[in-house]
Design a protein around this motif. Sequence first.
Motif, short mmCIF file in Angstrom:
data_model
loop_
_atom_site.label_atom_id
_atom_site.label_comp_id
_atom_site.label_asym_id
_atom_site.label_seq_id
_atom_site.Cartn_x
_atom_site.Cartn_y
_atom_site.Cartn_z
N TRP A 1 -1.33 8.40 3.37
CA TRP A 1 -1.54 8.99 2.38
C TRP A 1 -2.28 10.67 2.50
CZ3 TRP A 1 -6.40 10.78 0.29
CH2 TRP A 1 -7.37 10.35 1.04
N SER B 1 0.87 -1.07 0.16
CA SER B 1 -0.07 -0.11 0.00
C SER B 1 0.89 1.16 0.13
CB SER B 1 -0.93 -0.02 1.17
OG SER B 1 -1.81 -1.08 0.96
N ASN C 1 2.16 2.05 -3.43
CA ASN C 1 1.39 2.30 -4.49
C ASN C 1 0.65 3.53 -4.14
OD1 ASN C 1 1.50 -0.51 -5.46
ND2 ASN C 1 -0.28 -1.08 -4.27
N SER C 2 0.28 4.03 -2.89
CA SER C 2 -0.33 5.30 -2.83
C SER C 2 0.09 5.98 -1.69
CB SER C 2 -1.84 4.88 -3.03
OG SER C 2 -2.07 4.45 -1.61
N GLY D 1 -0.37 4.66 1.26
CA GLY D 1 -0.85 3.71 2.29
C GLY D 1 -1.42 4.47 3.49
N PRO D 2 -1.09 4.25 4.53
CA PRO D 2 -1.75 4.73 5.79
C PRO D 2 -1.31 6.16 5.98
CG PRO D 2 0.06 3.11 6.45
CD PRO D 2 -0.35 2.85 5.07
N TYR E 1 1.56 -2.95 -9.85
CA TYR E 1 1.25 -2.81 -8.53
C TYR E 1 0.84 -3.90 -7.76
CZ TYR E 1 0.89 2.23 -10.22
OH TYR E 1 1.41 3.54 -10.74
N VAL E 2 1.27 -4.02 -6.73
CA VAL E 2 1.01 -5.18 -5.97
C VAL E 2 0.28 -4.78 -4.76
CG1 VAL E 2 1.70 -7.65 -4.74
CG2 VAL E 2 2.94 -6.71 -7.01
N PRO E 3 -0.89 -5.04 -4.41
CA PRO E 3 -1.52 -4.48 -3.39
C PRO E 3 -1.38 -5.50 -2.20
CG PRO E 3 -3.36 -5.39 -4.74
CD PRO E 3 -1.83 -5.53 -5.47
N GLY E 4 -1.52 -4.93 -1.05
CA GLY E 4 -1.42 -5.63 0.30
C GLY E 4 -0.70 -4.84 1.47
N CYS E 5 -0.80 -5.25 2.60
CA CYS E 5 -0.03 -4.45 3.44
C CYS E 5 0.40 -5.38 4.43
CB CYS E 5 -1.09 -3.44 4.11
SG CYS E 5 -0.42 -2.26 5.31
#
Lengths: 163, 183
Positions: free
Chosen positions: A112, A103, A106-107, A109-110, A131-135
């Motif tokens: 942003w 995350s 990508n963006s 994450g927490p 982009y691989v999503p996941g946290c």
Amino acid sequence: MGLLDKEFSEGNIVIAKVDDLFNWARLSSVWQLGFGLACCAIEMMATSAAHYDFDRFGVIPRNTPRQADAIIISGTVTLKMATRIKRLYEQMPDPKYIISMGSCANSGGPYWEHGYHVLKGVDRVIPVDVYVPGCPPRPEALFEGLLKLQEKIRNESMRKKTV
Amino acid sequence: MRQYLRNTWDGIYTAFVGMKITFKHLFTRAVTIQYPEVKVPMVDRARNRLYVNIEDCIGCEQCSKACPVSCITIDTVKSTPTDPVGTTSNGKKKALWVTQFDIDIAKCCFCQLCVFPCPTECIKMTSVYEYSEFERESLIYKFASLSEAESAEKKANYEKFEAEKAAAKAAAAAKPADQNKTE
């Protein structure tokens, strides 16, 4: 004129075959730059270790960007690190690929919304391929990202890009 | 001299002790999971991709309020008596059209805090973890079932209904006032 400069305007059987060969060679030895940023790096290391074994797909961590084909941005990209990432990316030889993992990469994450120190997505400084999503993402999720990247490499061509 | 030979022997001996362990591992089973063919089964409570059953969503926005990273965006329009939304699967009457229900999975931290406040249990964590994308925009999941035109229509409907209601109210208020004047 180099072979890889994408200056062939017409496709023919020779180019198609050379394309296939080059793409196969590239996708089966995606050497990654050993580059971990945060907690996602732990999952990336787990992916390289015995249980998941990134080496099965030809992914070998390299210690210098000059020998690497891909870079996995694994973790929070702080503003300070962003300039370093940019420099490392520019040191890599073409063709080069980027997997944005998790995350944060990508963006943001927490971070942003209120993170004063975090780049809101690594795609603001370098062009991301997958982009691989996941946290953080599971090692399998990173694998799936790599398979997607291989799929992308398989469809590349030396021909000039048509508009 | 004696010490020197002992050190040499110790060096050779301990190397063999170490190599014995290495050699033993030649005969153990490989631990590697052959990923694309073999997949590790996920436990039931695994927290991965979010899923929203939009048929059951009543648009209460409790999940978006609970989200610590505000990755859920919800927009709703009130329904009118002539055009009801229907009911959820457990018989609760819905009062709002959910015109927008976007979850930015790229921002999601998979904390599951959105799941607990949901009164209809329509937002869930699934065990799907393989959903990487080539484009950042594809990671914004749009769950709302209404199209843009439909949403606009519902909005217009509600505004019309409100206007009619206000007009009726004004007329009702004006009538006694008129009577007062004539008297």
